[in-house]
Design an enzyme around this catalytic site. Structure first.
Site, PDB file in Angstrom:
ATOM      1  N   SER A  79       0.336  -1.060  -0.433  1.00  0.00           N
ATOM      2  CA  SER A  79       0.046  -0.308   0.232  1.00  0.00           C
ATOM      3  C   SER A  79       0.978   1.734  -0.091  1.00  0.00           C
ATOM      4  O   SER A  79       1.843   1.182  -0.688  1.00  0.00           O
ATOM      5  CB  SER A  79      -1.276  -0.086   1.345  1.00  0.00           C
ATOM      6  OG  SER A  79      -1.859   1.232   0.975  1.00  0.00           O
ATOM      7  N   GLU A 205      -8.532  -4.047  -6.265  1.00  0.00           N
ATOM      8  CA  GLU A 205      -7.664  -2.551  -5.702  1.00  0.00           C
ATOM      9  C   GLU A 205      -9.160  -1.614  -4.990  1.00  0.00           C
ATOM     10  O   GLU A 205      -8.666  -1.334  -4.167  1.00  0.00           O
ATOM     11  CB  GLU A 205      -7.242  -1.943  -6.167  1.00  0.00           C
ATOM     12  CG  GLU A 205      -5.150  -3.416  -5.855  1.00  0.00           C
ATOM     13  CD  GLU A 205      -4.837  -2.839  -4.891  1.00  0.00           C
ATOM     14  OE1 GLU A 205      -5.140  -2.741  -4.001  1.00  0.00           O
ATOM     15  OE2 GLU A 205      -3.454  -4.391  -5.321  1.00  0.00           O
ATOM     16  N   HIS A 314      -7.969  -4.846  -1.444  1.00  0.00           N
ATOM     17  CA  HIS A 314      -6.621  -3.984  -1.751  1.00  0.00           C
ATOM     18  C   HIS A 314      -5.906  -5.186  -0.372  1.00  0.00           C
ATOM     19  O   HIS A 314      -6.145  -4.713   0.906  1.00  0.00           O
ATOM     20  CB  HIS A 314      -7.013  -3.057  -1.467  1.00  0.00           C
ATOM     21  CG  HIS A 314      -5.375  -2.352  -0.575  1.00  0.00           C
ATOM     22  ND1 HIS A 314      -4.139  -1.686  -1.693  1.00  0.00           N
ATOM     23  CD2 HIS A 314      -5.043  -1.206   0.146  1.00  0.00           C
ATOM     24  CE1 HIS A 314      -3.601  -0.679  -1.373  1.00  0.00           C
ATOM     25  NE2 HIS A 314      -3.522  -0.748   0.212  1.00  0.00           N
TER      26      HIS A 314
END
Length: 410
Positions: A79, A205, A314
């Site tokens: 991330s 995502e 994600h």
């Protein structure tokens, strides 16, 4: 040597406060400067711990992810940590890209970034919220505000799970020093460290960042949101084209390949598809298209968990890199260990017993389907697939972002 750096107060004003006052004081992009300092410290002192400064692999940990899993404390490079890693790979005046020999980036790549002056309104808002507007030195005034009081005002600004979603209030920006120019431009000019990389994504995502946009329910609202929140410099024709590339048809939305399921609102799956591609999957492809021509690069796609509204969301692939049970399905773990030791996910270190059961081709080597190769994690198998999905919309977004960056640079 594998170094894990945990990012404190990630994506907040403490690390990424912009504005002309911050620039004049020379304290821009402090979040990235802290990471550079940590890498420099490692180079200087790691030999005292039995490490080799010439064998550092970068893998940055964003602390906010601890909210999602108890296992994150031993993880990283994901991330915001992956985005930071990618930004530090770029050439800059701090020579950050000389401090490591490889980088692992999970669910994060380059971004098109604002300039320091573009963050002035955010700086002014924080100054006003802390009663510093009347001060002759507003930055010094902010520095004297008690931590708890300052943090309370920062917490009141838009975050990842607000209506603005991935259009962050506090994020890295172009300052001419740590980030000398837009990352899209630097990448297109080959101005990045020529070191081996691993960079991959989850398929969906954008899903977790689209729950706060449930009041967007029509085509007109979707297009206005794309324009006002993400692409204010785009023409109406370009925004219309995005509407065509990301249609209202839920069967083409994210979670992908789930038909009409998971349609939380009329625009939810559409928003999730667009936001995931814009911030994560399109930039990864853009960076790989350049780096794979100049150095070794491997990529993956995680597609497990399609039975929920989040899908392969994600950072959901952390379970394969840091599994709770390592008795089976260790292909990812083995690949990471190999990469740390030899800069090749297929090649174990000398005298190592870590041997992967599948060969992972570099990204630019054609897959069986004839396109760039991805190691793909499905629910029922792990295999090599082609990076040939949503090529037209991803290329459109990348060309759009690069074009805007070039125009702003001129």
């Amino acid at each position: 040597m594998f170094i894990v750096l945990r990012l404190k107060h990630n994506n907040q004003a403490f690390g990424f406060l912009g504005g002309k006052e911050v620039g004049a004081a020379g304290v821009t992009n402090l979040g990235l400067r802290d990471q550079i300092f940590a890498l420099e410290w490692t180079q200087k002192y790691i030999s005292a711990f039995g490490g080799d400064p010439a064998r550092v692999v970068m893998y940055l940990v964003p602390s906010f992810l601890h909210a999602f899993s108890n296992n994150f404390i031993s993880s990283g490079g994901v991330s915001a940590g992956a985005i930071s890693s990618n930004l530090l790979l770029l050439s800059n005046k701090q020579n950050s890209n000389s401090l490591f020999r490889g980088a692992f980036m999970e669910s994060g790549s380059i971004l098109k970034l604002p300039h320091a002056v573009d963050r002035q309104s955010d700086y002014d808002g924080l100054v006003a919220a802390n009663n510093c507007s009347a001060s002759s030195d507003t930055l010094a005034c902010l520095q004297q505000v008690p931590f708890e009081s300052l943090m309370a005002t920062v917490d009141n600004t838009a975050d990842l799970f607000s209506y603005r979603s991935l259009s962050l209030t506090w994020q890295p920006y172009i300052d001419g020093d740590v980030i000398v120019q837009d990352p899209y431009i630097s990448t297109s000019q080959g101005l990045y460290a020529k070191v081996p990389i691993m960079s991959g994504n989850c398929d969906d995502e954008g899903t977790v960042f689209s729950f706060s946009n449930q009041n967007i329910t029509t085509d007109a609202e979707f297009l206005d949101y794309v324009n006002s929140n993400y692409l204010p410099a785009s023409t109406q024709e370009q925004i219309t084209q995005i509407g065509h590339l990301y249609p209202e048809d839920p069967t083409q939305g994210s979670p992908f390949n789930t038909g009409t399921a998971n349609q939380l609102t009329p625009e939810y799956k559409r928003l999730a598809a667009f936001q995931g591609d814009l911030i994560f999957l399109a930039p990864r492809r853009f960076f790989l298209e350049h780096t794979a021509a100049t150095q070794d690069a491997w990529s993956w796609l995680y597609k497990r968990g399609k039975d929920t509204q989040y899908g392969a969301s994600h950072a959901s692939d952390l379970a394969i890199w840091f599994p709770a049970n390592t008795s089976n399905d260790t292909i990812a773990v083995d690949a990471m260990i190999n990469f740390i030791n030899t800069l090749d996910p297929n090649r174990p270190a000398k005298n190592s017993t870590v041997k992967s059961s599948i060969f992972w081709p570099k990204w630019n080597i054609p897959s069986p389907a004839g396109s760039s190769s991805l190691l793909t994690f499905n629910d029922d198998r792990i295999n090599i697939t082609a990076d040939n999905f949503r090529v037209e919309p991803r290329e459109f977004l990348n060309n759009l972002l690069l074009g805007e960056a070039i125009r702003e640079h001129e």
